[in-house]
Design an enzyme around this catalytic site. Structure first.
Site, short mmCIF file in Angstrom:
data_model
loop_
_atom_site.label_atom_id
_atom_site.label_comp_id
_atom_site.label_asym_id
_atom_site.label_seq_id
_atom_site.Cartn_x
_atom_site.Cartn_y
_atom_site.Cartn_z
N ALA A 66 5.97 -14.32 -2.95
CA ALA A 66 6.00 -15.81 -2.42
C ALA A 66 6.19 -16.77 -3.46
O ALA A 66 5.93 -16.31 -4.84
CB ALA A 66 4.65 -15.95 -1.64
N GLY A 112 4.78 -10.85 -1.93
CA GLY A 112 5.40 -10.80 -0.70
C GLY A 112 6.85 -9.91 -0.62
O GLY A 112 7.28 -9.66 0.61
N GLU A 115 5.50 -6.91 0.21
CA GLU A 115 5.12 -6.70 1.75
C GLU A 115 6.22 -6.80 2.55
O GLU A 115 6.17 -6.16 3.80
CB GLU A 115 4.14 -7.95 1.88
CG GLU A 115 2.93 -7.56 1.26
CD GLU A 115 1.97 -9.08 1.07
OE1 GLU A 115 2.61 -10.09 0.61
OE2 GLU A 115 0.99 -9.00 1.49
N GLU A 135 -0.88 -10.12 -7.01
CA GLU A 135 -1.43 -11.04 -6.41
C GLU A 135 -3.03 -11.21 -6.98
O GLU A 135 -3.26 -12.44 -7.34
CB GLU A 135 -1.73 -11.18 -4.83
CG GLU A 135 -0.54 -11.42 -4.07
CD GLU A 135 0.11 -10.14 -3.47
OE1 GLU A 135 -0.11 -9.40 -4.46
OE2 GLU A 135 1.17 -10.13 -2.85
#
Ligand code: CAA
Length: 261
Positions: A66, A112, A115, A135
């Site tokens: 992200a 992300g 993911e 993260e």
């Protein structure tokens, strides 16, 4: 639709979505996620597309996570929860799409990005790729389903190792633990993904869609219920014209011509 941050192309019956912000290692900002969602809708609605590939522009990254600028700007717990839930909804859309989605992981697949690859059906990585859930180094935890899909793929202990340490692993290590399904030389990655996509795209589309659904539904429930669900999908697929065509073609020793009916 015109896209700023992704490229959407088609080759034969394959749709290819390329994340295209190489200067920031294809980080997923809000616009990119909106565009990904729209592209998935577009390719889902296109009857000429039977398999989808996600990949990253440039040689360095699939998706490096992200966009940390947007994470930094999150102003409240509510806004952050909303951010995660919205991203998750787009990954669920990919996971539940009736068409198979292949992640061609050409470099960093972090946070992300990792993911997102886990929401795809099959992951092929370049031998130069690096994967992980870093993260924890930002003082946060994975928000796009990483705490759930990673343990389902690699087991709880390995998922905790990756998520709690933030360690980035090689493609070979990812293959060893089951985080990716194939590793190929970087120069061959896209062709390898296309070769696999082409094979799947030429199978009976309803059988492909319902086999995917049977696996997705079944792996989230107990074996007896899952097998009952599989039997219902088997019943459904046996009512298709493609079942008649596929079995007739075998018996007549000729190639099958599937219509998706
Ligand atoms: N968000 C925003 N920008 C990013 C980014 C990200 N996730 N990842 C890289 N970039 C930017 C860098 O800021 C840099 O920009 P500038 O040139 O303007 O400085 C550019 O991309 C190139 O990156 P680096 O200079 O850092 O390249 P490097 O080779 O030194 O390091 C890297 C590469 C190890 C991937 C490093 O960029 C990195 O650690 N990136 C962040 C990875 C990360 O933490 N991802 C998780 C994000 S959180 C998340 O995804 C939450 C969730 O679950 C949804």
């Amino acid at each position: 639709m015109a896209y700023q941050n992704i490229l959407v192309t088609r080759e034969e019956n394959i749709g290819i979505v390329t994340f295209n912000r190489p200067k920031v290692l294809n980080a997923l900002n809000h616009t990119t996620m909106e565009e990904l969602s729209a592209a998935v809708d577009e390719l889902a609605a296109d009857s000429g597309v039977r398999c989808i590939i996600l990949t990253g522009a440039g040689e360095r990254a699939f998706v490096a996570g992200a966009d940390i600028n947007e994470l930094h700007a999150l102003a409240s717990a509510g806004a952050a929860a909303e951010f995660a839930a919205w991203g998750q909804s787009i990954l669920f859309k990919i996971e539940n799409l009736s068409k198979p989605v292949i992640a061609a992981i050409n470099g960093y697949a972090l946070g992300g990005g990792c993911e997102l690859s886990m929401a795809c059906d099959i992951r092929i990585a370049a031998d130069s790729a690096k994967l992980g859930q870093p993260e924890i180094d930002l003082g946060i935890l994975p928000g796009y389903g990483g705490t759930q899909r990673l343990p389902r793929l690699v087991g709880e202990g390995r998922a905790k190792w990756l998520i709690l340490s933030g360690e980035r692993i090689s493609a070979q290590e990812a293959l060893r633990i089951g985080l990716v399904d194939f590793v190929v030389p970087a120069a061959e990655l896209l062709n390898a993904a296309k070769d696999l996509a082409r094979i799947i795209a030429n199978k009976a589309p309803l059988a492909v869609a319902w086999a995917k659904r049977s696996i997705n539904v079944g792996t989230e429930t107990d074996l007896v219920t899952a097998c009952a669900y599989e039997a219902s999908q088997f019943g459904l697929v046996c009512s298709t014209e493609d079942r008649v065509e596929g079995t007739s073609a075998f018996l007549e020793k000729r190639p099958a011509h599937f219509k998706g009916k």
